[in-house]
Design a protein around this motif. Structure first.
Motif, PDB file in Angstrom:
ATOM      1  N   ARG A   1     -80.477  33.484 -11.799  1.00 55.65           N
ATOM      2  CA  ARG A   1     -79.353  32.555 -11.825  1.00 55.65           C
ATOM      3  C   ARG A   1     -79.081  32.018 -13.228  1.00 55.65           C
ATOM      4  O   ARG A   1     -78.270  31.101 -13.393  1.00 55.65           O
ATOM      5  CB  ARG A   1     -79.614  31.386 -10.894  1.00 55.65           C
ATOM      6  CG  ARG A   1     -79.528  31.788  -9.447  1.00 55.65           C
ATOM      7  CD  ARG A   1     -79.728  30.585  -8.573  1.00 55.65           C
ATOM      8  NE  ARG A   1     -79.626  30.956  -7.184  1.00 55.65           N
ATOM      9  CZ  ARG A   1     -78.485  31.015  -6.520  1.00 55.65           C
ATOM     10  NH1 ARG A   1     -77.356  30.722  -7.120  1.00 55.65           N
ATOM     11  NH2 ARG A   1     -78.476  31.368  -5.253  1.00 55.65           N
TER      12      ARG A   1
ATOM     13  N   HIS B   1     -95.790  28.923 -11.706  1.00 51.26           N
ATOM     14  CA  HIS B   1     -96.253  28.493 -10.382  1.00 51.26           C
ATOM     15  C   HIS B   1     -96.075  29.604  -9.344  1.00 51.26           C
ATOM     16  O   HIS B   1     -97.038  30.035  -8.703  1.00 51.26           O
ATOM     17  CB  HIS B   1     -95.496  27.218  -9.973  1.00 51.26           C
ATOM     18  CG  HIS B   1     -96.123  26.480  -8.833  1.00 51.26           C
ATOM     19  ND1 HIS B   1     -95.774  25.208  -8.504  1.00 51.26           N
ATOM     20  CD2 HIS B   1     -97.058  26.830  -7.926  1.00 51.26           C
ATOM     21  CE1 HIS B   1     -96.477  24.791  -7.458  1.00 51.26           C
ATOM     22  NE2 HIS B   1     -97.259  25.769  -7.088  1.00 51.26           N
TER      23      HIS B   1
ATOM     24  N   ARG C   1     -86.743  31.784   0.771  1.00 48.81           N
ATOM     25  CA  ARG C   1     -86.211  30.479   0.388  1.00 48.81           C
ATOM     26  C   ARG C   1     -87.024  29.438   1.143  1.00 48.81           C
ATOM     27  O   ARG C   1     -87.303  29.597   2.321  1.00 48.81           O
ATOM     28  CB  ARG C   1     -84.733  30.527   0.715  1.00 48.81           C
ATOM     29  CG  ARG C   1     -84.143  29.363   1.279  1.00 48.81           C
ATOM     30  CD  ARG C   1     -82.701  29.472   1.583  1.00 48.81           C
ATOM     31  NE  ARG C   1     -82.129  28.275   1.015  1.00 48.81           N
ATOM     32  CZ  ARG C   1     -81.166  28.264   0.148  1.00 48.81           C
ATOM     33  NH1 ARG C   1     -80.602  29.384  -0.235  1.00 48.81           N
ATOM     34  NH2 ARG C   1     -80.722  27.148  -0.341  1.00 48.81           N
TER      35      ARG C   1
ATOM     36  N   SER D   1     -96.736  21.165 -10.440  1.00 53.33           N
ATOM     37  CA  SER D   1     -95.537  21.292 -11.286  1.00 53.33           C
ATOM     38  C   SER D   1     -94.952  19.929 -11.627  1.00 53.33           C
ATOM     39  O   SER D   1     -94.158  19.810 -12.556  1.00 53.33           O
ATOM     40  CB  SER D   1     -94.418  22.150 -10.688  1.00 53.33           C
ATOM     41  OG  SER D   1     -94.874  23.451 -10.428  1.00 53.33           O
TER      42      SER D   1
ATOM     43  N   ARG E   1    -103.006  20.002  -8.433  1.00 50.86           N
ATOM     44  CA  ARG E   1    -103.556  20.635  -9.643  1.00 50.86           C
ATOM     45  C   ARG E   1    -102.538  20.421 -10.750  1.00 50.86           C
ATOM     46  O   ARG E   1    -101.342  20.197 -10.500  1.00 50.86           O
ATOM     47  CB  ARG E   1    -103.907  22.102  -9.379  1.00 50.86           C
ATOM     48  CG  ARG E   1    -102.830  23.128  -9.712  1.00 50.86           C
ATOM     49  CD  ARG E   1    -101.596  22.970  -8.877  1.00 50.86           C
ATOM     50  NE  ARG E   1    -100.521  23.898  -9.124  1.00 50.86           N
ATOM     51  CZ  ARG E   1     -99.664  23.888 -10.134  1.00 50.86           C
ATOM     52  NH1 ARG E   1     -99.766  23.037 -11.091  1.00 50.86           N
ATOM     53  NH2 ARG E   1     -98.691  24.756 -10.208  1.00 50.86           N
TER      54      ARG E   1
ATOM     55  N   GLY F   1     -87.072  18.763  -9.385  1.00 50.22           N
ATOM     56  CA  GLY F   1     -87.429  19.822  -8.437  1.00 50.22           C
ATOM     57  C   GLY F   1     -88.612  20.648  -8.910  1.00 50.22           C
ATOM     58  O   GLY F   1     -88.812  21.763  -8.450  1.00 50.22           O
TER      59      GLY F   1
ATOM     60  N   ASP G   1     -70.522  22.585 -13.048  1.00 47.82           N
ATOM     61  CA  ASP G   1     -70.333  24.046 -13.039  1.00 47.82           C
ATOM     62  C   ASP G   1     -70.466  24.629 -14.438  1.00 47.82           C
ATOM     63  O   ASP G   1     -71.031  25.704 -14.628  1.00 47.82           O
ATOM     64  CB  ASP G   1     -68.943  24.411 -12.498  1.00 47.82           C
ATOM     65  CG  ASP G   1     -68.872  24.202 -11.002  1.00 47.82           C
ATOM     66  OD1 ASP G   1     -69.934  24.031 -10.386  1.00 47.82           O
ATOM     67  OD2 ASP G   1     -67.747  24.200 -10.461  1.00 47.82           O
TER      68      ASP G   1
ATOM     69  N   ARG H   1     -77.948  21.671 -13.950  1.00 46.45           N
ATOM     70  CA  ARG H   1     -76.659  20.975 -13.912  1.00 46.45           C
ATOM     71  C   ARG H   1     -76.867  19.483 -13.674  1.00 46.45           C
ATOM     72  O   ARG H   1     -77.795  19.082 -12.955  1.00 46.45           O
ATOM     73  CB  ARG H   1     -75.767  21.559 -12.821  1.00 46.45           C
ATOM     74  CG  ARG H   1     -76.220  21.215 -11.417  1.00 46.45           C
ATOM     75  CD  ARG H   1     -75.459  22.009 -10.366  1.00 46.45           C
ATOM     76  NE  ARG H   1     -75.778  21.567  -9.021  1.00 46.45           N
ATOM     77  CZ  ARG H   1     -76.835  21.948  -8.323  1.00 46.45           C
ATOM     78  NH1 ARG H   1     -77.712  22.781  -8.855  1.00 46.45           N
ATOM     79  NH2 ARG H   1     -77.026  21.505  -7.097  1.00 46.45           N
TER      80      ARG H   1
HETATM   81  C1  MCA Z   1     -75.493  24.317  -6.665  1.00 50.81           C
HETATM   82  N1  MCA Z   1     -75.718  25.628  -6.814  1.00 50.81           N
HETATM   83  C2  MCA Z   1     -74.936  26.031  -7.798  1.00 50.81           C
HETATM   84  C3  MCA Z   1     -74.195  24.913  -8.269  1.00 50.81           C
HETATM   85  N2  MCA Z   1     -74.562  23.878  -7.544  1.00 50.81           N
HETATM   86  N3  MCA Z   1     -74.745  27.222  -8.347  1.00 50.81           N
HETATM   87  C4  MCA Z   1     -73.860  27.343  -9.351  1.00 50.81           C
HETATM   88  N4  MCA Z   1     -73.142  26.309  -9.850  1.00 50.81           N
HETATM   89  C5  MCA Z   1     -73.257  25.094  -9.333  1.00 50.81           C
HETATM   90  N5  MCA Z   1     -72.528  24.079  -9.811  1.00 50.81           N
HETATM   91  C6  MCA Z   1     -76.618  26.424  -5.972  1.00 50.81           C
HETATM   92  C7  MCA Z   1     -78.009  26.624  -6.478  1.00 50.81           C
HETATM   93  O1  MCA Z   1     -78.144  27.729  -7.310  1.00 50.81           O
HETATM   94  C8  MCA Z   1     -78.767  26.858  -5.191  1.00 50.81           C
HETATM   95  O2  MCA Z   1     -78.490  28.124  -4.656  1.00 50.81           O
HETATM   96  C9  MCA Z   1     -78.133  25.865  -4.296  1.00 50.81           C
HETATM   97  O3  MCA Z   1     -76.828  25.684  -4.798  1.00 50.81           O
HETATM   98  C10 MCA Z   1     -78.919  24.571  -4.269  1.00 50.81           C
HETATM   99  O4  MCA Z   1     -79.335  24.252  -5.602  1.00 50.81           O
HETATM  100  P1  MCA Z   1     -80.348  23.122  -5.944  1.00 50.81           P
HETATM  101  O5  MCA Z   1     -79.747  21.855  -5.490  1.00 50.81           O
HETATM  102  O6  MCA Z   1     -80.766  23.238  -7.346  1.00 50.81           O
HETATM  103  O7  MCA Z   1     -81.569  23.535  -5.074  1.00 50.81           O
HETATM  104  P2  MCA Z   1     -82.477  22.626  -4.237  1.00 50.81           P
HETATM  105  O8  MCA Z   1     -82.312  22.923  -2.818  1.00 50.81           O
HETATM  106  O9  MCA Z   1     -82.356  21.207  -4.644  1.00 50.81           O
HETATM  107  O10 MCA Z   1     -83.889  23.141  -4.724  1.00 50.81           O
HETATM  108  C11 MCA Z   1     -85.040  22.438  -4.543  1.00 50.81           C
HETATM  109  C12 MCA Z   1     -86.198  23.355  -4.789  1.00 50.81           C
HETATM  110  C13 MCA Z   1     -86.062  23.955  -6.193  1.00 50.81           C
HETATM  111  C14 MCA Z   1     -86.211  24.467  -3.732  1.00 50.81           C
HETATM  112  C15 MCA Z   1     -87.459  22.533  -4.676  1.00 50.81           C
HETATM  113  O11 MCA Z   1     -85.891  22.908  -7.103  1.00 50.81           O
HETATM  114  C16 MCA Z   1     -87.215  24.835  -6.587  1.00 50.81           C
HETATM  115  O12 MCA Z   1     -87.328  25.982  -6.152  1.00 50.81           O
HETATM  116  N6  MCA Z   1     -88.121  24.323  -7.428  1.00 50.81           N
HETATM  117  C17 MCA Z   1     -89.298  25.038  -7.909  1.00 50.81           C
HETATM  118  C18 MCA Z   1     -89.428  24.926  -9.375  1.00 50.81           C
HETATM  119  C19 MCA Z   1     -90.659  25.646  -9.921  1.00 50.81           C
HETATM  120  O13 MCA Z   1     -91.095  26.644  -9.383  1.00 50.81           O
HETATM  121  N7  MCA Z   1     -91.216  25.100 -10.970  1.00 50.81           N
HETATM  122  C20 MCA Z   1     -92.408  25.649 -11.553  1.00 50.81           C
HETATM  123  C21 MCA Z   1     -92.308  25.464 -13.026  1.00 50.81           C
HETATM  124  P3  MCA Z   1     -79.366  28.760  -3.504  1.00 50.81           P
HETATM  125  O14 MCA Z   1     -79.381  27.745  -2.428  1.00 50.81           O
HETATM  126  O15 MCA Z   1     -78.648  30.012  -3.129  1.00 50.81           O
HETATM  127  O16 MCA Z   1     -80.702  28.971  -4.105  1.00 50.81           O
HETATM  128  S1  MCA Z   1     -93.678  24.498 -13.620  1.00 50.81           S
HETATM  129  C22 MCA Z   1     -94.925  25.562 -13.771  1.00 50.81           C
HETATM  130  O17 MCA Z   1     -94.815  26.718 -13.483  1.00 50.81           O
HETATM  131  C23 MCA Z   1     -96.222  24.897 -14.188  1.00 50.81           C
HETATM  132  C24 MCA Z   1     -97.168  25.898 -14.772  1.00 50.81           C
HETATM  133  C25 MCA Z   1     -96.871  24.228 -12.991  1.00 50.81           C
HETATM  134  O18 MCA Z   1     -97.637  23.282 -13.180  1.00 50.81           O
HETATM  135  O19 MCA Z   1     -96.631  24.690 -11.878  1.00 50.81           O
END
Ligand code: MCA
Ligand code: AMP
Length: 481
Positions: free
Chosen positions: A77, A185, A206, A257, A279, A388, A444, A455
Motif C-alpha cells: 500500500r 513483527h 486480515r 510494537s 516484549r 496502530g 488521501d 494519513r
Molecule cells: C483508509 N484506507 C485508505 C484510506 N483510508 N486507503 C487509501 N487512502 C485513504 N485515505 C484503507 C486502509 O488502507 C485499510 O485498508 C483500511 O482503509 C483501514 O485502514 P486503517 O484505518 O489504517 O486500518 P485499521 O483497521 O485501523 O488498522 C489497525 C491495524 C493496523 C490492523 C491494527 O494498524 C495494523 O495492521 N498494525 C500493525 C502494525 C505493525 O505490524 N507494526 C509492526 C512494526 P484495508 O482495510 O483494505 O487494509 S514495529 C516492529 O516491527 C517492531 C520490531 C516491534 O516491536 O514489533
C-alpha cells in the motif's frame, strides 16, 4: 553459517509450515518452492518483495534467505513517493510478487519474478556468512524519508533463538496472527519465527477477533498482535464467550510494537483469566526484552533482557544508571548479536545511532524495577508517532502535506487514541483561508504519497503555527492548546 531453517531439510516434510486462509504449504512444499526460487536468485544482490499477506511473500523471503540474497519487503500500500524512495535507495535487482498481483507503474522498469508456491526444487546449502545482510527493512525517523535498516542473518537467528528460550517456543507451537508482512513483527517474528522452530503459522489475512477465536479454538497455541489488536479483542470480549474461551486456552498471548495500556491488560485478564505478555523490540534491534513464559506478566512492563542482549539505562549526560530503583529514568541502550549493522547508504545516521562503545541508542526512556523488569515510560523524540503499532515520523507527513497546493504551513503531532495508541493530527495553515482543502482530500493526499496508515486522522486549521524566537514550530504548544 548453519542453516536458518533446519526444518526445511531435517523435519517431517508433511508437517504444515504455513497457512494463509484456504491455502497452505507443508515443510516439504515450502522446501521445494523456496529451493526452486533460491536457484533462480543466487548471486542476485538485493531483491524487493511485494509483501502482500499471502503465501507467496513467505516463500519469497524464505527463498531469498536460502540463496543468501537480502530481501527488501515492500508495503503493497506504499504510495508513489515512499516507493520511489525505497526503490532508489535499495536498488533491488528484481521484484518478487505473487502471480496475478498488479504492481504499480513505478515498478515497470524493474524485472518481475513471479513466485511459484508449487515449484519443486532442492534446498541449497546455505553458504552466506553470519554477518551477511538478510533483510533491509524501512523504518521512519523524525525527519526525512524512511531509512533502510540492514539486518544480518545472525540477528534473525539470535533473536528467534532467544525468544524460543524465553517463551519455550517449539516446533509444536502453532502461531496465529494478522500482522502485515513488511515489518519485523509480522515477518521476522510471525513467519520466520515458526519456520525456524519447525512449527506452523496461520495467517488471518486480515486481523479480526473472530478469526483469532476460530484459530485458537482449532489448535493454535500462540497469538501475536499489536496493542490495537488486543484493544479490539478487549472490546469484543464481553459479548463473545467463544473468544474468551479461545484466549483462555492459548499457551501464550504476546503483545508488542507499542505499549499495551493497563486497562486493556486488565479487561483481558478479567474476561479470560489470562495475562498478555509484552516484549520490546525495534526494527534496528529486533527483540530486546520480554516477559518470560514462566515469568510474572506485570501490566505496563516489558520484562527482562533476552538471552544474549546487553541492556543499560543512560542519563542525558551519558552516565549509566546503576541500581534498579524503579524510579530513575534513562534512555535504553542495547548491544548484542540481535542488532542491525547500519542504515543503508546512511553512514551519518548509523554513526549517530551508536555510542563509541557500540551501544545502540533506542530513544526509548525507561526505568528498571527492583527485580530487573524494564518499564518503558516514554520516548525521547516527540516527532515519532506510534499509531496502530506503526512508527511514523512527523517530518515525512509534514513534507507530504506541504506538497499539497492548498497548504501553506503544516505541523504533525500524535494525540492519545484508545484504539490506535496515538492518532495522527495535522495542523495546517491553508494557502487560502477562504477555501481550505477538505480534510479527506489531505488524508488521501498523504495516503497516496506515503501509505494509508500515515494519513492524518484529524486535521485542524490555524491562522499561523506557534513558533519560538528561532522560528521553530512549538509542537508542545499545539498539543496543549
Ligand atoms: C483508509 N484506507 C485508505 C484510506 N483510508 N486507503 C487509501 N487512502 C485513504 N485515505 C484503507 C486502509 O488502507 C485499510 O485498508 C483500511 O482503509 C483501514 O485502514 P486503517 O484505518 O489504517 O486500518 P485499521 O483497521 O485501523 O488498522 C489497525 C491495524 C493496523 C490492523 C491494527 O494498524 C495494523 O495492521 N498494525 C500493525 C502494525 C505493525 O505490524 N507494526 C509492526 C512494526 P484495508 O482495510 O483494505 O487494509 S514495529 C516492529 O516491527 C517492531 C520490531 C516491534 O516491536 O514489533
Ligand atoms: P519500529 O521502529 O517500528 O520497529 O518500532 C520500535 C519502537 O516501538 C520502539 O522503539 C518502542 O518505542 C516501541 N515498542 C515496541 N514494543 C514495545 C512495547 N512492548 N512497549 C512499548 N513500546 C514498544
Amino acid at each position: 553459517m548453519s542453516s536458518l531453517f533446519p526444518a526445511l531439510t531435517d523435519g517431517p516434510g508433511d508437517r504444515v509450515a504455513l497457512r494463509f486462509g484456504e491455502r497452505s504449504l507443508t515443510y516439504g512444499g515450502l522446501a521445494g518452492a523456496a529451493g526452486a526460487l533460491a536457484a533462480r536468485l543466487r548471486g542476485a544482490g538485493r531483491v524487493a518483495v511485494w509483501a502482500t499477506t499471502e503465501l507467496e511473500t513467505a516463500v519469497a523471503v524464505t527463498g531469498s534467505l536460502l540463496a543468501g540474497v537480502a530481501a527488501v519487503p515492500l508495503n503493497p500500500r506504499s504510495g508513489e513517493k515512499e516507493l520511489a524512495h525505497i526503490l532508489s535507495d535499495s536498488a533491488p535487482a528484481l521484484v518478487l510478487a505473487a502471480p496475478g498481483t498488479q504492481l504499480p507503474p513505478i515498478l515497470d522498469g524493474l524485472e518481475r519474478l513471479d513466485v511459484d508456491a508449487s515449484a519443486v526444487g532442492a534446498v541449497p546449502e546455505e553458504r552466506a556468512a553470519d554477518g551477511d545482510p538478510a533483510l533491509v527493512v524501512y523504518t521512519s525517523g523524525t525527519t526525512g524519508p524512511p531509512k533502510g535498516a540492514v539486518l544480518p542473518r545472525r540477528a534473525l537467528a539470535a533473536t528467534l533463538d532467544a525468544l524460543a528460550v524465553a517463551w519455550r517456543w517449539t516446533g509444536d507451537d502453532v502461531l496465529v496472527h494478522g500482522l502485515p508482512l513488511f515489518h519485523v513483527h509480522g515477518l521476522v517474528l510471525g513467519v520466520l519465527g515458526p519456520l525456524r522452530r519447525g512449527g506452523s503459522v496461520r495467517h488471518l489475512g486480515r486481523f479480526s477477533p473472530r478469526g483469532v477465536a476460530r484459530e485458537l479454538n482449532a489448535g493454535a497455541t500462540m497469538l501475536f498482535g499489536v496493542p490495537t489488536m488486543y484493544h479490539r479483542i478487549a472490546e469484543a470480549l464481553p459479548g463473545d464467550p467463544e473468544l474468551a474461551g479461545a484466549l483462555a486456552g492459548a499457551r501464550l498471548l504476546v503483545s508488542g510494537s507499542a505499549a499495551l495500556p493497563v486497562h486493556d491488560h486488565e479487561r483481558i485478564r478479567a474476561a479470560t483469566g489470562r495475562r498478555v505478555i509484552e516484549r520490546y523490540g525495534m526494527t534496528e534491534t529486533l527483540m530486546n526484552t520480554s516477559v518470560r513464559a514462566d515469568g510474572e506478566a506485570r501490566a505496563g512492563t516489558v520484562g527482562v533482557p533476552l538471552p544474549g542482549v546487553e541492556l543499560r539505562l543512560v542519563e542525558e549526560d551519558g552516565t549509566e544508571i546503576a541500581g534498579y530503583d524503579g524510579e530513575s529514568v534513562g534512555e535504553i541502550q542495547v548491544r548484542g548479536p540481535n542488532l542491525f549493522t547500519g542504515y543503508l547508504n546512511r553512514p551519518d545516521a548509523t554513526a549517530a545511532a551508536f555510542t563509541r562503545d557500540g551501544w545502540f541508542r533506542t530513544g526509548d526512556m525507561a526505568v528498571r524495577e527492583p527485580d530487573g523488569y524494564v518499564r518503558i515510560v516514554g520516548r525521547k523524540a516527540t516527532d515519532l508517532i506510534k499509531s496502530g503499532g506503526y512508527k511514523i515520523g512527523a517530518g515525512e507527513i509534514e513534507n507530504a502535506l506541504l506538497e499539497h497546493p492548498g497548504v501553506r504551513e503544516a505541523a504533525v503531532t500524535g494525540e492519545p487514541d484508545a484504539d490506535l495508541g496515538e492518532r495522527i493530527v495535522a495542523w495546517i495553515v491553508p494557502a487560502d483561508p477562504q477555501a481550505p482543502p477538505a480534510d479527506a482530500e489531505l488524508a488521501d493526499h498523504v495516503a497516496r504519497r506515503l501509505a494509508p496508515h500515515k494519513r492524518p486522522r484529524v486535521v485542524r486549521h490555524l491562522d499561523a503555527l506557534p513558533r519560538n524566537d528561532m522560528g521553530k514550530i512549538m509542537k508542545r504548544a499545539l498539543a496543549d492548546g
